[in-house]
Every structure is written in C-alpha cells, then in structure tokens.
Design a protein around this motif. Structure first.
Motif, PDB file in Angstrom:
ATOM      1  N   ILE A 130      35.194  36.345  49.635  1.00  0.00           N
ATOM      2  CA  ILE A 130      35.588  37.311  50.918  1.00  0.00           C
ATOM      3  C   ILE A 130      36.415  36.665  51.845  1.00  0.00           C
ATOM      4  N   ALA A 131      36.113  35.480  52.317  1.00  0.00           N
ATOM      5  CA  ALA A 131      36.815  34.929  53.404  1.00  0.00           C
ATOM      6  C   ALA A 131      38.191  34.566  52.876  1.00  0.00           C
ATOM      7  N   TYR A 132      38.292  34.179  51.873  1.00  0.00           N
ATOM      8  CA  TYR A 132      39.751  33.756  51.152  1.00  0.00           C
ATOM      9  C   TYR A 132      40.546  35.166  51.265  1.00  0.00           C
ATOM     10  N   ALA A 133      39.882  36.197  50.796  1.00  0.00           N
ATOM     11  CA  ALA A 133      40.626  37.373  50.678  1.00  0.00           C
ATOM     12  C   ALA A 133      41.158  38.037  52.012  1.00  0.00           C
ATOM     13  N   ASN A 134      40.125  37.786  52.891  1.00  0.00           N
ATOM     14  CA  ASN A 134      40.567  38.171  54.315  1.00  0.00           C
ATOM     15  C   ASN A 134      41.791  37.432  54.760  1.00  0.00           C
ATOM     16  N   HIS A 135      41.792  35.985  54.377  1.00  0.00           N
ATOM     17  CA  HIS A 135      42.854  35.085  54.823  1.00  0.00           C
ATOM     18  C   HIS A 135      43.989  35.429  54.240  1.00  0.00           C
ATOM     19  N   ASN A 136      44.154  35.564  52.854  1.00  0.00           N
ATOM     20  CA  ASN A 136      45.367  35.728  52.261  1.00  0.00           C
ATOM     21  C   ASN A 136      45.473  37.103  51.534  1.00  0.00           C
ATOM     22  N   LYS A 137      46.044  38.196  52.506  1.00  0.00           N
ATOM     23  CA  LYS A 137      46.109  39.542  52.000  1.00  0.00           C
ATOM     24  C   LYS A 137      46.937  39.577  50.885  1.00  0.00           C
ATOM     25  N   ASP A 138      48.036  38.965  50.722  1.00  0.00           N
ATOM     26  CA  ASP A 138      49.128  39.127  49.696  1.00  0.00           C
ATOM     27  C   ASP A 138      48.076  38.790  48.139  1.00  0.00           C
ATOM     28  N   ILE A 139      47.153  37.862  48.086  1.00  0.00           N
ATOM     29  CA  ILE A 139      46.449  37.679  46.880  1.00  0.00           C
ATOM     30  C   ILE A 139      44.977  38.412  46.895  1.00  0.00           C
ATOM     31  N   GLY A 140      44.535  38.573  48.131  1.00  0.00           N
ATOM     32  CA  GLY A 140      43.373  39.185  48.271  1.00  0.00           C
ATOM     33  C   GLY A 140      41.991  38.513  47.269  1.00  0.00           C
ATOM     34  N   TYR A 141      41.837  39.300  46.501  1.00  0.00           N
ATOM     35  CA  TYR A 141      41.033  38.734  45.372  1.00  0.00           C
ATOM     36  C   TYR A 141      41.488  38.930  43.811  1.00  0.00           C
ATOM     37  N   CYS A 142      41.395  38.207  42.896  1.00  0.00           N
ATOM     38  CA  CYS A 142      41.879  38.403  41.452  1.00  0.00           C
ATOM     39  C   CYS A 142      40.953  37.699  40.600  1.00  0.00           C
ATOM     40  N   GLN A 143      40.589  38.037  39.406  1.00  0.00           N
ATOM     41  CA  GLN A 143      39.840  37.493  38.546  1.00  0.00           C
ATOM     42  C   GLN A 143      40.453  35.995  38.025  1.00  0.00           C
ATOM     43  N   GLY A 144      39.467  34.976  38.184  1.00  0.00           N
ATOM     44  CA  GLY A 144      40.075  33.832  37.902  1.00  0.00           C
ATOM     45  C   GLY A 144      39.716  32.892  39.429  1.00  0.00           C
ATOM     46  N   LEU A 145      39.673  33.501  40.320  1.00  0.00           N
ATOM     47  CA  LEU A 145      39.259  32.921  41.529  1.00  0.00           C
ATOM     48  C   LEU A 145      37.848  32.608  41.720  1.00  0.00           C
ATOM     49  N   ASN A 146      37.268  33.376  41.182  1.00  0.00           N
ATOM     50  CA  ASN A 146      35.643  33.404  40.848  1.00  0.00           C
ATOM     51  C   ASN A 146      35.042  31.916  40.414  1.00  0.00           C
TER      52      ASN A 146
END
Length: 332
Positions: free
Chosen positions: A136-152
């Motif tokens: 969630i911190a990374y999603a907040n930091h990089n809005k262009d990516i946000g969250y996508c499967q694979g990052l987990n």
C-alpha cells in the motif's frame, strides 16, 4: 521416497513439493554447503570495510555471482542496489506514505491477493501485515503503477529475506522503477518490449527454437511473461531465485535475459522434440523445477556460460528497434 536429513520445509518457510527429490537434493547440498562455508568467511572479511560497496568492482561482482550468504543477503542487497543511499536521502518517506489516505480499490485488490501469496509458506502469516504495508505504501508512492498482480510475490519474497518493511519498500521500488522499468504499468510497455528482445536473442542464438514455437502455436509471451513480471519468483526454486536476484540487484535486467536464454538453450533438444502445444507447456513447467534448476550454484554458473557473450548494448539496440517498430505500426 528416500530418507533425508532435510525437512519438508526449506529455510525460507516454503513447503517442498510432494514429489521433491530428496536424494538428489542431498547430493547437491552436500557439496554446496562446503561452498557456502567458504563464501561466508570471505563475505565476513569483505564487510569489515564498508568502502568495498561504494564502487562496482570486479571483485564485488565475483563475490555476488558466487552467492551472498542468507543471513546478510538483505543488507547486501541494500548496499549494491543503492537502497541505503536512497533511504538516507528520504529517511521519512516510507512512514509518511503509510500515514497517507489509502485508495479503497487498491486496498481491496491487495487484500484479495494476500491469501494467494505463497500459500505454502509456513512463515507467511507473520509477514501478512508487513507485506500489506509495503504494497500500500508503494501504491501511494507510485500512482502510475499503484498495485498490480506480481508485486505481491516480489515484495513478499524480499520481505522474507530482509525481515524489514522499510528495506523491502526501497528494494521493491528499485526493482520496479530502475531495473524492470515499465513492466508493471497499465500498458506493460517495458515487459512487452523485453519479451520481444528475448525473442530476438533466441532468433540469433537458436532460430530453430523460435521456428518450432511458431509452428506448434506457442507464443513467446505465454512462456515468458511470468518469468519476467515476477522475476522468476513462483517459477524457479526459491534459492535459485535469490541467487538470480543477488546478480540482478548488482548487474540489472541483463541477468533476466541470461536466465531466460539458459532455460531455452539448455533444453533446446527437448523443446524441439515436443510436437504438441500441451506437451511443450508441460515441458516448460518441468524444466523450471528439475535438478538443473534446483542446483542453484550450478545454475548460476550456467547463466554466465550457456548464453555466451551478451552485451548491454545489444539489449538496448533491440529495445530501440522494437519500440520504433511499435510506433511505426501504430502510425500505419
């Protein structure tokens, strides 16, 4: 099944497959433990002088290619990737991101994926909350990516290694933004480009493989998308993945191409013998779990020998060609 001194759970908490070959693993690890002992002593000496990590020396490259000891792997990754430098520049970034407002759709997406992340790992319950925080911190930091499967999977494995949320955030950021640029964006432009680059490299080194895959109707992206997007997490055995990541954090995405090329070239004859798409799919599933893949030390040696010379300039040239072709195709 042969008796083994090894547990059915590895040191990172992953349960071994029911068909795991303990006898072969015993043989591999008997020799590998001797290597690990020697490497550990050399790393202890290297770490006495922090300046050894300030430049990308041939000595440091040699040490990394021979393997980073598990107990210092997270710290070394932070050194060789520039993670510590980035953290020093913005020491409050991670905590400030955790304190910001969360996008409810991203929160829901992450919560859905968390139970799917390494369900066979016995330690996972201990890192579920830290992993959510990192994602969630990374999603907040990089809005262009946000969250996508694979990052987990990527963040989860880093967290298992580092046992440190903040280190995991910075290492994830470096992997996604610097090493695998545009793999995880909505367009996945970088991923599509690099799959094309790999196809081009195979065309030169083993054109019969490319022709065979085309003949039986197996598109390159079907085979290689997960390899690239997860950087082999959830693909190869975990210790082999970590040895690959040791090199990736120091040498960059070129290592991913070396791994892909090795998997194709080492199994060239087997690939050419497959006359059906389902048989070929089963082959690709098996080669990432076989004895060659499990013997992480030998596997890493192979990625620097089997593909032969692989220059960064060659990869960049192919990237330019593929991106230019894409632009021209859109115009036409």
């Amino acid at each position: 099944m042969a008796k083994s001194k090894f547990s059915d759970v590895d040191e990172y908490g992953f349960k071994r497959d029911i068909n795991f070959d303990y006898a072969a693993y015993d043989s591999i690890m008997t020799n590998y433990y001797k290597v690990l002992t020697k490497r550990r002593m050399k790393w202890q000496n290297l770490m006495k002088n922090p300046s050894n990590f300030h430049i990308k020396s041939s000595k440091l490259k040699r040490y990394i290619r021979k393997g980073i000891p598990a107990h210092i792997r997270g710290e070394i990754w932070m050194h060789i990737s520039g993670g510590f430098k980035a953290l020093d520049k913005e020491p409050l970034l991670y905590q400030s991101l955790l304190a910001t407002h969360y996008d409810i759709e991203i929160v829901d997406a992450i919560r859905i994926d968390l139970p799917r992340t390494f369900p066979e790992n016995v330690f996972f319950e201990n890192i579920r909350t830290p992993l959510f925080n990192v994602l969630i911190a990374y999603a907040n930091h990089n809005k262009d990516i946000g969250y996508c499967q694979g990052l987990n999977y990527i963040a989860g494995l880093i967290l298992i290694v580092t046992k440190n949320e903040e280190y995991t955030f910075w290492l994830l950021k470096i992997l996604i933004e610097d090493i695998t640029q545009n793999y995880h964006t909505k367009t996945m432009r970088g991923l599509i480009t690099d799959i094309g680059v790999l196809h081009g490299l195979i065309d030169v080194r083993a054109p019969e493989i490319s022709q065979h895959l085309e003949t039986i109707g197996m598109p390159f992206p079907v085979v290689t998308t997960k390899w690239f997007i997860c950087m082999f997490a959830e693909v190869l055995p975990v210790e082999t993945v970590l040895r690959i990541w040791d090199c990736v954090f120091f040498e960059g995405s070129k290592i991913l191409f070396r791994v892909c090329l090795t998997l194709f070239l080492q199994h060239k004859d087997d690939i050419l013998e497959c006359d059906d798409i389902s048989v070929l799919a089963n082959l690709f599933h098996s080669i990432v779990k076989d004895a060659d893949a499990t013997n992480c030390h030998e596997f890493i040696n192979n990625i620097f020998h089997v593909p032969g010379v692989l220059k960064r300039t060659t990869i960049e040239r192919l990237r330019v060609q593929i991106n230019s072709k894409t632009v021209n195709d859109k115009r036409n």
